[in-house]
Each structure stands twice: as structure tokens, then as C-alpha cells.
Design an enzyme around this catalytic site. Sequence first.
Site, short mmCIF file in Angstrom:
data_model
loop_
_atom_site.label_atom_id
_atom_site.label_comp_id
_atom_site.label_asym_id
_atom_site.label_seq_id
_atom_site.Cartn_x
_atom_site.Cartn_y
_atom_site.Cartn_z
N THR A 1 -3.74 9.01 -5.52
CA THR A 1 -3.63 9.45 -4.12
C THR A 1 -1.76 10.33 -3.44
O THR A 1 -2.60 11.21 -3.31
CB THR A 1 -3.47 8.11 -3.30
OG1 THR A 1 -4.16 6.98 -3.47
CG2 THR A 1 -2.95 8.09 -1.53
N GLU B 1 0.62 -1.31 0.11
CA GLU B 1 -0.45 0.39 0.34
C GLU B 1 1.14 1.33 0.14
O GLU B 1 0.51 2.03 -0.58
CB GLU B 1 -0.76 0.25 1.27
CG GLU B 1 -1.82 1.56 1.35
CD GLU B 1 -2.94 1.79 0.43
OE1 GLU B 1 -3.02 1.00 -0.17
OE2 GLU B 1 -4.22 1.88 0.69
N1 HSE Z 1 -5.99 7.89 3.97
C1 HSE Z 1 -5.76 7.71 2.30
C2 HSE Z 1 -5.81 8.88 2.04
C3 HSE Z 1 -6.72 6.75 1.62
O1 HSE Z 1 -7.06 9.69 2.10
O2 HSE Z 1 -4.39 9.55 1.40
C4 HSE Z 1 -5.62 6.48 0.27
O3 HSE Z 1 -4.80 5.50 0.25
#
Ligand code: HSE
Length: 315
Positions: free
Chosen positions: A187, A134
Amino acid sequence: MTRPPQRATAFAPASASNLAVGFDILGHPAGPTGDRVTVTRRGEPGIVITGVTGVAGPLPMDPAANTATVGLLRMLDEVRPGFGLEVSIEKGIPLGSGTGGSAASAVAGIVAANALLPEPLEPAALFRYALMGEAVASGAVHGDNVAPCLFGGLVLVRSAEPMDVVTLPVPATLRCAMARPHQRLDTRAARQVLPSAYPLHDVIRQTANLAGVVAGCCTGDLALVGRSLRDVLIEPHRAALIPGFYEVKEAAMKAGALGCSISGAGPSLFAWCDGDAIADAVCDAMVAAFAACGVASDGWTCAVGGPGARVEEVS
Ligand code: HSE
């Protein structure tokens, strides 16, 4: 002597994370879509990616750069099971959709490989390896997609390293409506728009809302959950990255949602609802609102505390 298993396939579901009040720390599965990874023993050490199919565009075939295999490389390195792996990945979750695609690939790979090990790993080890995959995708270590994808349920990641994951109770009628625009939001880019510091009064409001959501889930008080499902830290900065965000959120709230915000890093939106009928109506309203903004999307509803990854086949 029985022949050890040669091949295993695991499925890992999509997930909704952040959930308005828990940036990087709250999430739940958001199937039925998900990623499927098949691993096959090979005599030589190391990993070979033999195929990537499904809804993703081109993905790295280098195991050191693919979210499905980064953690697997480390697992083989540390566990030394005496074999390498061929890995094939079937993507059911579009990349950059905000529904936990990179976590699902990482989790499915680890869960499948675990089924081939002579001694299965502890949950904390599975979590640690999946987190590595991840992190390749988002550039940061956060378990808000990996934890629900791996373990299922509505989970609070109190700490990712070392793992401290708390499963929260889910009120019986709580449902989630999802709307996923057919657009990609990276992201890393969505993390870059966030400030590195926040005013104390905003932190206080967000902390109160997080506590309200957790308390509401623990006591079954959906009115409290609804009052608390408000994001004052992240959503104001990311909304501009999502065409139609405010229109879709307004449509969800008018259709009866308890709250609506960005799923993960976006561009998908989630809305928590009291009951199946409202969740269906909210889902339709969200997809229609995206369409009215000229954005194609697909929508679905799901449980908030659904199951996590599963081994589908071992042979
Ligand atoms: N918590 C993470 C974000 C989730 O909002 O960047 C995305 O992988």
C-alpha cells in the site's frame, strides 16, 4: 460471582475500498474471506502475540509493529482493564492484496478484546483504535477499509478523525465481483505513485462522479451509478502497477459490469454489477482475463452492503 470472560474470538471480513470515486473515503465488506483474532486474558500487563497462521507470510511478532495489536496496545493503555492479552491471528486475507487485510486484522483484534472489557467501548472508540493498526500498514490514516469492516454496509467516511461515517443505501440488485491476482502490492508503494496535486478539471470530474454514485445509490438509479463509476484521479497512476489491469477491466465491462476499477490499493479489482447472474459472469471474465495475461487469480462475488465484524466466541 460469575467469572469474567477469559477468551474471545472475532472475525472481520475483507473489504473493497476507494470504489473508483471515493479514494480513502468509500468502502464495503467483500467477504466471505476475512481475518480471525483470538484474545486471551493474561495476568501480566501488555500484549504477547502467540501465533500467526493462515495465508500471510511472516508478520511482525512485536505487538508495537503488528497491525492487529497496535490499536490494542493503545486500548489497554487508555482503558486499563487490569489485565494484558495473548493474541493469536489467523489470516484469511493475503497481505498486500487490496482487500483490506490490515484493516481486518486490526478490527478483529479490537472487536475481540472489546468482548472481554467490563464495559464495552463506543463504536467511535473501536474505530479509532482499529485505525491505528491500519495506519501502521499504509503509513496514512484512512478509514475506507476499517469502517466497512467494522460496521458493515456501503460506507462513506466523511471524516476519520473525528469519526463521521455515513452508511449509504444499497440498491437491491447491486452486487460486487472481485478478482484477486496472486501478487502482492504494498500500500505504501501504491500511495507513493500518486501525485500530491491534481488539475482542477480532474477534481471536478471526480467530484461529479462521486456525487453521481452516491445519488444513484440513494435513488436506486443503477444507470447513473454505472455512468459515474469512473476514476480519473487514482486509477491512471496505479494501473501500471497491476499486470493485466486494462485487459481485466475491459473483460469486466464486456461481460456487463456497471463499472470496474482497483480494489483498495490493488492489485485486486472490483466490479459492481446489476444482479447475481451478471456478477458471476463478470467474475469469471475477470479471472479468465488475468489468466490470459499470465496472472493467476481467484475471484468471488459478494453483496455490496454485507455485514461487518462479529464476535464468534466468548468463553
Ligand atoms: N484508500 C487506501 C489506498 C486503501 O488506496 O491507498 C488501501 O489501504
